[in-house]
Design a protein around this motif. Structure first.
Motif, PDB file in Angstrom:
ATOM      1  N   LEU A 121       0.793  -1.174   0.082  1.00  0.00           N
ATOM      2  CA  LEU A 121      -0.057   0.006   0.025  1.00  0.00           C
ATOM      3  C   LEU A 121       0.823   1.364  -0.047  1.00  0.00           C
ATOM      4  O   LEU A 121       0.619   2.360  -0.725  1.00  0.00           O
ATOM      5  N   GLU A 122       1.973   1.479   0.870  1.00  0.00           N
ATOM      6  CA  GLU A 122       2.857   2.454   0.826  1.00  0.00           C
ATOM      7  C   GLU A 122       3.258   2.809  -0.528  1.00  0.00           C
ATOM      8  O   GLU A 122       3.576   3.886  -0.905  1.00  0.00           O
ATOM      9  N   ASN A 123       3.876   1.481  -1.158  1.00  0.00           N
ATOM     10  CA  ASN A 123       4.486   1.819  -2.615  1.00  0.00           C
ATOM     11  C   ASN A 123       3.487   2.298  -3.683  1.00  0.00           C
ATOM     12  O   ASN A 123       3.907   3.106  -4.165  1.00  0.00           O
ATOM     13  N   ALA A 124       2.335   1.653  -3.687  1.00  0.00           N
ATOM     14  CA  ALA A 124       1.351   1.964  -4.521  1.00  0.00           C
ATOM     15  C   ALA A 124       0.824   3.435  -4.254  1.00  0.00           C
ATOM     16  O   ALA A 124       0.607   4.395  -5.208  1.00  0.00           O
ATOM     17  N   ALA A 125       1.056   3.944  -3.221  1.00  0.00           N
ATOM     18  CA  ALA A 125       0.300   5.293  -2.709  1.00  0.00           C
ATOM     19  C   ALA A 125       1.370   6.366  -3.009  1.00  0.00           C
ATOM     20  O   ALA A 125       1.175   7.521  -3.263  1.00  0.00           O
ATOM     21  N   THR A 126       2.556   6.018  -2.904  1.00  0.00           N
ATOM     22  CA  THR A 126       3.645   7.188  -2.849  1.00  0.00           C
ATOM     23  C   THR A 126       4.389   7.021  -4.338  1.00  0.00           C
ATOM     24  O   THR A 126       4.691   7.896  -4.957  1.00  0.00           O
ATOM     25  N   ARG A 127       4.660   5.935  -5.053  1.00  0.00           N
ATOM     26  CA  ARG A 127       5.312   5.510  -5.932  1.00  0.00           C
ATOM     27  C   ARG A 127       4.411   5.090  -7.284  1.00  0.00           C
ATOM     28  O   ARG A 127       4.992   4.888  -8.524  1.00  0.00           O
ATOM     29  N   GLN A 128       3.266   4.747  -6.913  1.00  0.00           N
ATOM     30  CA  GLN A 128       2.362   4.360  -8.144  1.00  0.00           C
ATOM     31  C   GLN A 128       2.797   3.004  -8.530  1.00  0.00           C
ATOM     32  O   GLN A 128       2.661   2.642  -9.624  1.00  0.00           O
ATOM     33  N   GLN A 129       3.677   2.295  -7.597  1.00  0.00           N
ATOM     34  CA  GLN A 129       4.037   1.099  -8.202  1.00  0.00           C
ATOM     35  C   GLN A 129       3.833  -0.048  -6.855  1.00  0.00           C
ATOM     36  O   GLN A 129       4.011   0.325  -5.854  1.00  0.00           O
TER      37      GLN A 129
ATOM     38  N   VAL B 294      -5.039   4.304   1.365  1.00  0.00           N
ATOM     39  CA  VAL B 294      -5.885   4.003   0.385  1.00  0.00           C
ATOM     40  C   VAL B 294      -6.585   5.178  -0.364  1.00  0.00           C
ATOM     41  O   VAL B 294      -6.674   5.166  -1.391  1.00  0.00           O
ATOM     42  N   LYS B 295      -6.742   6.208   0.506  1.00  0.00           N
ATOM     43  CA  LYS B 295      -7.067   7.471  -0.126  1.00  0.00           C
ATOM     44  C   LYS B 295      -6.278   7.938  -1.408  1.00  0.00           C
ATOM     45  O   LYS B 295      -6.523   8.784  -2.154  1.00  0.00           O
ATOM     46  N   LYS B 296      -4.922   7.551  -1.264  1.00  0.00           N
ATOM     47  CA  LYS B 296      -4.168   8.375  -2.066  1.00  0.00           C
ATOM     48  C   LYS B 296      -4.124   7.422  -3.419  1.00  0.00           C
ATOM     49  O   LYS B 296      -3.225   7.672  -4.250  1.00  0.00           O
ATOM     50  N   LEU B 297      -4.642   6.457  -3.563  1.00  0.00           N
ATOM     51  CA  LEU B 297      -4.838   5.465  -4.543  1.00  0.00           C
ATOM     52  C   LEU B 297      -5.820   6.254  -5.501  1.00  0.00           C
ATOM     53  O   LEU B 297      -6.424   7.126  -5.271  1.00  0.00           O
TER      54      LEU B 297
ATOM     55  N   ILE C 108      -6.026   0.162  -7.321  1.00  0.00           N
ATOM     56  CA  ILE C 108      -5.656   0.680  -8.567  1.00  0.00           C
ATOM     57  C   ILE C 108      -4.739   1.931  -8.266  1.00  0.00           C
ATOM     58  O   ILE C 108      -5.445   2.664  -7.622  1.00  0.00           O
ATOM     59  N   ALA C 109      -3.578   2.122  -8.553  1.00  0.00           N
ATOM     60  CA  ALA C 109      -2.852   3.143  -7.910  1.00  0.00           C
ATOM     61  C   ALA C 109      -3.056   4.339  -9.105  1.00  0.00           C
ATOM     62  O   ALA C 109      -3.474   4.164 -10.154  1.00  0.00           O
ATOM     63  N   ARG C 110      -2.791   5.564  -8.330  1.00  0.00           N
ATOM     64  CA  ARG C 110      -3.420   6.780  -9.080  1.00  0.00           C
ATOM     65  C   ARG C 110      -2.293   7.077 -10.239  1.00  0.00           C
ATOM     66  O   ARG C 110      -0.899   6.761 -10.225  1.00  0.00           O
ATOM     67  N   SER C 111      -3.101   7.311 -11.477  1.00  0.00           N
ATOM     68  CA  SER C 111      -2.095   7.511 -12.653  1.00  0.00           C
ATOM     69  C   SER C 111      -1.123   8.780 -12.753  1.00  0.00           C
ATOM     70  O   SER C 111      -1.704   9.718 -11.843  1.00  0.00           O
ATOM     71  N   ARG C 112      -0.049   8.844 -13.235  1.00  0.00           N
ATOM     72  CA  ARG C 112       0.617   9.934 -13.097  1.00  0.00           C
ATOM     73  C   ARG C 112       0.400  11.172 -13.742  1.00  0.00           C
ATOM     74  O   ARG C 112      -0.363  11.073 -14.812  1.00  0.00           O
TER      75      ARG C 112
END
Length: 255
Positions: A114-122, A235-238, A251-255
């Motif tokens: 979750l931390e990686n998906a929220a901060t790095r989108q990966q 989760v809100k950062k996704l 699903i991660a947030r797109s750049r």
């Protein structure tokens, strides 16, 4: 009954002076104006009142009616008692919930993902099963159990059930050693950093609660939402979240 009515309606007051027949409600003679003797009318009305009172008393103490009333109240008490017992059984019955999860390694990995998906989108997409998320909840709430205990209610665990476009969130607490389950069903939507959840209803034990009432049950989960606030912020950062039968997709947030 009919003879009493006829006597009342046809009776007249005869004037002692001119012998004129007057209506029973008159005080003075309609013909000569002399004062009428109303004692006979008063006596007749008194007798009729006594007769009516006796009739009402007979009905009141009629043994047949008394037995019917007694049976009615007895049956009503039995029905109410049975309904109360059935309600209590429903409240204390455990719903269909999975056994406690025992996958701590996967649970600790979920927070890292979750931390990686929220901060790095990966990674761009994460998918977890009910069992994995329930293991994560046990892992995340393990050190916070003391703060989750309420007066007379000992916190045991929190768990989720995933369905198409919705999730059921259940809290298991212990009341004097008896497990008590409270459940709320939600349809969460994640959009632009905001997580909104419509209430679809809930239950206490196996007793279903209407959505209009279950929305007030959110207060029962306030301590759990507070304890899971760090994870909720991630989760809100996704970008979005999807619920399917037995699994969830993040699903991660797109750049």
């Amino acid at each position: 009954m009919s003879s009493t009515t006829t006597a009342t309606t046809t009776a007249k007051l005869i004037c002692p002076e001119c012998r004129h027949d007057n209506e029973t409600e008159r005080i003075y003679c309609h013909s000569c104006g002399a004062r009428l003797d109303r004692s006979a009318v008063a006596m007749r009305n008194s007798k009729e009142a006594v007769a009516e009172t006796r009739q009402r008393v007979r009905k009141l103490f009629d043994p047949t009616r008394a037995r019917i009333r007694a049976k009615f109240f007895k049956i009503s008490k039995l029905i109410l008692g049975a309904a109360a017992v059935a309600l209590l059984i429903q409240l204390l019955s455990a719903p269909d919930v999975p056994a406690p999860a025992k996958t701590p390694v996967i649970a600790s990995q979920i927070r890292f993902d979750l931390e990686n998906a929220a901060t790095r989108q990966q990674p761009a997409q994460l998918q977890y099963s009910e069992e994995q998320i329930n293991a994560f909840l046990a892992y995340a709430l393990k050190t916070k159990q003391t703060s989750l205990n309420k007066p007379l209610l000992e916190f045991k665990r929190a768990l989720v059930g995933f369905h198409e476009n919705s999730l059921a969130f259940t809290a298991e607490r212990s009341f004097f050693g008896y497990p008590l389950y409270t459940t709320c069903s939600y349809s969460p939507v994640l959009k632009e950093g905001k997580l909104e959840a419509a209430n679809n209803g809930g239950s206490i034990g196996r007793l279903a609660i209407h959505p209009q009432i279950s929305r007030f049950m959110s207060v029962l989960f306030a301590d759990l939402w507070s304890a899971l606030d760090p994870e909720t912020r991630l989760v809100k950062k996704l970008g979005s979240i999807e619920f399917h039968d037995k699994n969830v997709v993040l699903i991660a947030r797109s750049r």
